[in-house]
Motif scaffolding. Structure first.
Motif, PDB file in Angstrom:
ATOM      1  N   LEU A  14       0.837  -1.192   0.000  1.00 19.61           N
ATOM      2  CA  LEU A  14       0.000   0.000   0.000  1.00 19.61           C
ATOM      3  C   LEU A  14       0.875   1.247   0.000  1.00 19.61           C
ATOM      4  N   ILE A  15       0.572   2.189  -0.885  1.00 13.88           N
ATOM      5  CA  ILE A  15       1.244   3.486  -0.917  1.00 13.88           C
ATOM      6  C   ILE A  15       0.292   4.536  -0.363  1.00 13.88           C
ATOM      7  N   VAL A  16       0.775   5.339   0.559  1.00 18.84           N
ATOM      8  CA  VAL A  16       0.040   6.511   1.030  1.00 18.84           C
ATOM      9  C   VAL A  16       0.734   7.730   0.437  1.00 18.84           C
ATOM     10  N   PHE A  17       0.035   8.417  -0.445  1.00 21.52           N
ATOM     11  CA  PHE A  17       0.636   9.528  -1.191  1.00 21.52           C
ATOM     12  C   PHE A  17       0.175  10.866  -0.623  1.00 21.52           C
ATOM     13  N   VAL A  18       1.139  11.766  -0.369  1.00 24.83           N
ATOM     14  CA  VAL A  18       0.838  13.091   0.169  1.00 24.83           C
ATOM     15  C   VAL A  18       1.240  14.146  -0.858  1.00 24.83           C
ATOM     16  N   HIS A  19       0.267  14.918  -1.304  1.00 18.88           N
ATOM     17  CA  HIS A  19       0.483  15.898  -2.382  1.00 18.88           C
ATOM     18  C   HIS A  19       1.250  17.130  -1.907  1.00 18.88           C
ATOM     19  N   GLY A  20       1.575  17.997  -2.861  1.00 19.11           N
ATOM     20  CA  GLY A  20       2.316  19.219  -2.569  1.00 19.11           C
ATOM     21  C   GLY A  20       1.408  20.399  -2.299  1.00 19.11           C
ATOM     22  N   ALA A  21       2.014  21.552  -2.040  1.00 14.68           N
ATOM     23  CA  ALA A  21       1.269  22.769  -1.724  1.00 14.68           C
ATOM     24  C   ALA A  21       0.395  23.183  -2.900  1.00 14.68           C
ATOM     25  N   GLY A  22      -0.843  23.546  -2.587  1.00 13.91           N
ATOM     26  CA  GLY A  22      -1.779  23.999  -3.605  1.00 13.91           C
ATOM     27  C   GLY A  22      -2.480  22.886  -4.342  1.00 13.91           C
ATOM     28  N   ILE A  74      -3.184   6.487   8.526  1.00 15.29           N
ATOM     29  CA  ILE A  74      -2.357   5.274   8.468  1.00 15.29           C
ATOM     30  C   ILE A  74      -2.856   4.225   9.450  1.00 15.29           C
ATOM     31  N   ILE A  75      -3.295   4.646  10.626  1.00 16.87           N
ATOM     32  CA  ILE A  75      -3.857   3.699  11.594  1.00 16.87           C
ATOM     33  C   ILE A  75      -5.105   3.030  11.013  1.00 16.87           C
ATOM     34  N   GLN A  76      -5.972   3.812  10.373  1.00 17.16           N
ATOM     35  CA  GLN A  76      -7.171   3.251   9.741  1.00 17.16           C
ATOM     36  C   GLN A  76      -6.793   2.224   8.677  1.00 17.16           C
ATOM     37  N   LEU A  77      -5.782   2.555   7.872  1.00 17.85           N
ATOM     38  CA  LEU A  77      -5.370   1.662   6.790  1.00 17.85           C
ATOM     39  C   LEU A  77      -4.704   0.396   7.339  1.00 17.85           C
ATOM     40  N   GLN A  78      -3.973   0.518   8.437  1.00 16.31           N
ATOM     41  CA  GLN A  78      -3.364  -0.664   9.060  1.00 16.31           C
ATOM     42  C   GLN A  78      -4.433  -1.628   9.555  1.00 16.31           C
ATOM     43  N   ILE A  79      -5.529  -1.079  10.060  1.00 16.80           N
ATOM     44  CA  ILE A  79      -6.640  -1.922  10.525  1.00 16.80           C
ATOM     45  C   ILE A  79      -7.336  -2.576   9.332  1.00 16.80           C
ATOM     46  N   ARG A  80      -7.488  -1.815   8.268  1.00 15.12           N
ATOM     47  CA  ARG A  80      -8.189  -2.317   7.083  1.00 15.12           C
ATOM     48  C   ARG A  80      -7.352  -3.343   6.321  1.00 15.12           C
ATOM     49  N   TYR A  81      -6.024  -3.158   6.312  1.00 20.24           N
ATOM     50  CA  TYR A  81      -5.122  -4.064   5.583  1.00 20.24           C
ATOM     51  C   TYR A  81      -4.037  -4.592   6.529  1.00 20.24           C
ATOM     52  N   PRO A  82      -4.404  -5.421   7.480  1.00 22.38           N
ATOM     53  CA  PRO A  82      -3.424  -5.916   8.458  1.00 22.38           C
ATOM     54  C   PRO A  82      -2.291  -6.687   7.796  1.00 22.38           C
ATOM     55  N   GLY A  83      -1.066  -6.362   8.189  1.00 20.51           N
ATOM     56  CA  GLY A  83       0.108  -7.066   7.686  1.00 20.51           C
ATOM     57  C   GLY A  83       0.634  -6.574   6.369  1.00 20.51           C
ATOM     58  N   LEU A  84      -0.090  -5.686   5.699  1.00 16.97           N
ATOM     59  CA  LEU A  84       0.353  -5.192   4.400  1.00 16.97           C
ATOM     60  C   LEU A  84       1.401  -4.091   4.593  1.00 16.97           C
ATOM     61  N   PRO A  85       2.543  -4.181   3.886  1.00 15.24           N
ATOM     62  CA  PRO A  85       3.566  -3.127   4.041  1.00 15.24           C
ATOM     63  C   PRO A  85       3.069  -1.806   3.483  1.00 15.24           C
ATOM     64  N   ILE A  86       3.243  -0.743   4.251  1.00 16.19           N
ATOM     65  CA  ILE A  86       2.814   0.592   3.851  1.00 16.19           C
ATOM     66  C   ILE A  86       4.030   1.444   3.527  1.00 16.19           C
ATOM     67  N   PHE A  87       3.997   2.100   2.357  1.00 14.25           N
ATOM     68  CA  PHE A  87       5.063   3.000   1.943  1.00 14.25           C
ATOM     69  C   PHE A  87       4.506   4.416   1.857  1.00 14.25           C
ATOM     70  N   LEU A  88       5.220   5.342   2.445  1.00 17.45           N
ATOM     71  CA  LEU A  88       4.809   6.738   2.442  1.00 17.45           C
ATOM     72  C   LEU A  88       5.496   7.462   1.290  1.00 17.45           C
ATOM     73  N   PHE A  89       4.721   8.171   0.486  1.00 20.49           N
ATOM     74  CA  PHE A  89       5.213   8.815  -0.735  1.00 20.49           C
ATOM     75  C   PHE A  89       4.786  10.283  -0.668  1.00 20.49           C
ATOM     76  N   GLY A  90       5.758  11.200  -0.615  1.00 16.96           N
ATOM     77  CA  GLY A  90       5.435  12.608  -0.493  1.00 16.96           C
ATOM     78  C   GLY A  90       6.071  13.451  -1.581  1.00 16.96           C
ATOM     79  N   ASN A  91       5.294  14.372  -2.129  1.00 20.97           N
ATOM     80  CA  ASN A  91       5.789  15.272  -3.176  1.00 20.97           C
ATOM     81  C   ASN A  91       5.846  16.701  -2.644  1.00 20.97           C
ATOM     82  N   SER A  92       7.004  17.364  -2.741  1.00 20.39           N
ATOM     83  CA  SER A  92       7.180  18.761  -2.351  1.00 20.39           C
ATOM     84  C   SER A  92       6.790  18.971  -0.883  1.00 20.39           C
ATOM     85  N   LEU A  93       5.731  19.728  -0.596  1.00 20.03           N
ATOM     86  CA  LEU A  93       5.256  19.858   0.784  1.00 20.03           C
ATOM     87  C   LEU A  93       4.991  18.482   1.376  1.00 20.03           C
TER      88      LEU A  93
END
Length: 273
Positions: A14-22, A74-93
Motif C-alpha cells: 500500500l502506498i500513502v501519497f501526500v500531495h504538494g502545496a496547492g 495510516i492507523i485506519q489503513l493498518q486496521i483495514r489491511y493488516p500485515g500489508l507493508p505501507i510505503f509513504l510517498f510525499g511530493n514537495s510539501l
C-alpha cells in the motif's frame, strides 16, 4: 480528512501519497492507475486546508496537525489491511510532511519515497523579510495571501521568469487547487524544513529520494544535504537536471520509483503470483 483509495483484488503493498502545496489528491490519478496495474493499493488524502478536506485554505496552526492527520489515516489503513507493508510517498510539501512524520512516528511505514521535498525554498529571503513574515504570523496568522496570483503577475516580467514557478497558471484553472496561503503556513513550512535537517538522525526508514538540482521552487542543496546526512544504509537517490519541480509525470522517474518498490516488496515477501 478527505482521501481517495484505489485497491486491487490482492494487493502486495500500500502506498500513502501526500500531495504538494496547492495541489490535491486528484492530480495523481495516473500514479494510482499504475499502482492498480502492479497490484499495489494507493491511498491519497487531501491535506487539511487543501482540496476537498476541511480547514481554512492554505492555513495550518501547527505543522504537527498535518502529521497527526496522516497518522490517523495510516492507523485506519493498518486496521483495514493488516500485515500489508505501507510505503509513504510525499511530493514537495508532502515530502517534508513524510520526513517529519517518519522522524516523529517511527516504525509505522516500510519505506519512504521523497519527490522534491520542500526542506527549504529556492528563493533567498532577506533576513528582515523573514522576520516580518514571522511577526505577521503572530499578529495575523490567518491573513490570506494569494501567492499564485502574485506569481503569475510577476512572471510577466521577463527578468523574473527564470526564478519563479512556471506551473501555477494551471492552478488558476483547477477549482480544487488552493491559491491562497497564510503567514502561519509559511513560517511553519520554514521552521519544519529546518527541524527536518537538524533532526535528520531520527530518520530511520528505507528511503528513495528524487529531485532536480535546478529545481525552481525548493532548495536542491538542502535536499542533497539531507540525503547525505541520513545514516541508514538503505537509501537511494536519483538527481535530474531538467530544471523542473514537478517530476511525477515523467515516465523515467516513475520507472525508478516502481523498480525501487519492487525490490522492497521482494524483501518483504509480498509477491503476487
Amino acid at each position: 480528512m478527505f482521501y481517495r483509495l484505489w485497491t486491487p483484488e490482492h494487493p502486495k503493498g500500500l502506498i500513502v501519497f501526500v500531495h504538494g502545496a496547492g495541489e490535491h489528491s486528484g492530480a495523481y490519478c495516473h500514479i494510482a492507475m499504475e499502482c492498480l496495474n502492479r497490484h499495489i493499493a494507493f491511498a491519497a488524502p487531501d491535506l487539511r486546508g487543501f482540496g476537498q478536506s476541511e480547514g481554512k485554505r492554505g492555513y495550518i496552526r501547527h505543522f504537527k496537525d498535518y502529521l497527526d492527520d496522516l497518522d490517523e489515516l495510516i492507523i485506519q489503513l493498518q486496521i483495514r489491511y493488516p500485515g500489508l507493508p505501507i510505503f509513504l510517498f510525499g511530493n514537495s510539501l508532502g515530502g517534508l510532511i513524510a520526513i517529519r512524520y517518519v522522524q516523529q512516528f517511527r516504525d509505522k511505514v516500510a519505506g519512504v519515497i521523497l519527490s522534491s521535498p520542500a526542506l527549504g525554498i529556492r528563493l533567498k529571503l532577506p533576513y528582515f523579510m523573514r522576520k516580518l513574515i514571522e511577526l505577521v504570523s503572530l499578529l495575523a496568522p490567518a491573513w490570506p495571501v494569494e501567492f499564485v496570483k502574485w506569481n503569475e503577475t510577476l512572471r510577466k516580467l521577463k527578468w523574473l521568469q527564470a526564478h519563479l514557478p512556471n506551473w501555477t497558471s494551471e492552478m488558476l484553472e483547477d477549482p480544487q487547487a488552493t491559491i491562497r496561503y497564510t503567514p502561519r503556513w509559511f513560517t511553519e513550512l520554514l521552521r519544519n524544513g529546518t527541524k527536518a535537517l537538524s533532526e535528520v538522525y531520527q530518520f530511520q526508514s528505507p528511503m528513495l529520494c528524487i529531485y532536480d538540482r535546478y529545481d525552481t521552487v525548493v532548495n536542491a542543496k538542502l535536499i542533497e544535504q539531507f540525503v547525505d546526512s541520513v545514516a541508514i544504509g538503505e537509501k537511494e537517490c536519483f538527481v535530474y537536471d531538467k530544471g523542473s519541480h514537478q517530476l511525477l509525470h515523467d515516465g523515467e522517474v516513475l520507472r525508478h520509483i516502481f523498480q525501487w518498490l519492487d525490490t522492497r516488496f521482494l524483501r518483504s515477501k509480498y509477491i503476487v503470483d
